[in-house]
Write an enzyme that holds these catalytic residues in place. Structure first.
Site, PDB file in Angstrom:
ATOM      1  N   SER A  42      72.197  34.111  34.549  1.00  0.00           N
ATOM      2  CA  SER A  42      71.290  35.187  34.147  1.00  0.00           C
ATOM      3  C   SER A  42      70.924  35.052  32.673  1.00  0.00           C
ATOM      4  CB  SER A  42      71.810  36.580  34.467  1.00  0.00           C
ATOM      5  OG  SER A  42      70.736  37.504  34.347  1.00  0.00           O
ATOM      6  N   HIS A  48      70.726  41.055  19.154  1.00  0.00           N
ATOM      7  CA  HIS A  48      69.716  41.591  18.245  1.00  0.00           C
ATOM      8  C   HIS A  48      70.453  42.092  17.012  1.00  0.00           C
ATOM      9  CE1 HIS A  48      66.903  41.466  21.598  1.00  0.00           C
ATOM     10  NE2 HIS A  48      67.876  42.003  22.306  1.00  0.00           N
ATOM     11  N   CYS A  53      75.365  36.876  37.002  1.00  0.00           N
ATOM     12  CA  CYS A  53      75.354  37.082  38.447  1.00  0.00           C
ATOM     13  C   CYS A  53      76.575  36.423  39.077  1.00  0.00           C
ATOM     14  CB  CYS A  53      74.094  36.468  39.059  1.00  0.00           C
ATOM     15  SG  CYS A  53      72.584  37.268  38.517  1.00  0.00           S
TER      16      CYS A  53
END
Length: 135
Positions: free
Chosen positions: A72, A77, A92
């Site tokens: 995935s 950030h 996943c």
């Protein structure tokens, strides 16, 4: 019809780690090259397959790093002016442990305040019907 949907070895399930990291080193949070290495190490710690890393340096400060994983994705950030970063890691299946990435990030970013949440995500039934649209 997609083989992915029919193949029971690919369950529509995974684990999603969300973390807020505070008290981090402002210099590290604004170092794009170093952050790429940190994200690579954090993603690898989950046992995921890192396919690609994309990074963007903002002006006057801050960096976003996205790791595309075979399982995935993960993203970081940063907000150097606040000594803060946000981490998102979704994997996943059941072969990866996104929570294993947290220790790597805390140590590398020198985080002193951490809040995280691990969410199990599943779809109980996948059908061939078209998804409804939002009005």
């Amino acid at each position: 019809m997609s083989n992915f949907i029919q193949d029971p070895t690919y369950p529509a399930a995974g684990r999603h780690l969300l973390a807020n990291l505070g008290g981090c080193s402002a210099a590290i949070l604004n170092d794009r090259a170093l952050l790429q290495t940190i994200v690579m190490r954090a993603a690898a710690a989950t046992n995921a397959t890192v396919l690609e890393i994309v990074a963007h340096q903002f002006t006057p400060q801050g960096v976003t790093i996205v790791a595309v994983l075979g399982e995935s994705h993960a993203s970081l950030h940063t907000y150097p002016e606040h000594g803060a970063a946000f981490w998102d890691c979704f994997t996943c299946g059941d072969q990866c442990q996104p929570e294993a990435s947290l220790a790597v990030l805390v140590a590398a970013l020198h985080a002193t305040n951490v809040h995280s949440q691990l969410i199990d995500r599943t779809i109980s039934e996948v059908t061939q019907t078209a998804p409804s649209t939002l009005a």
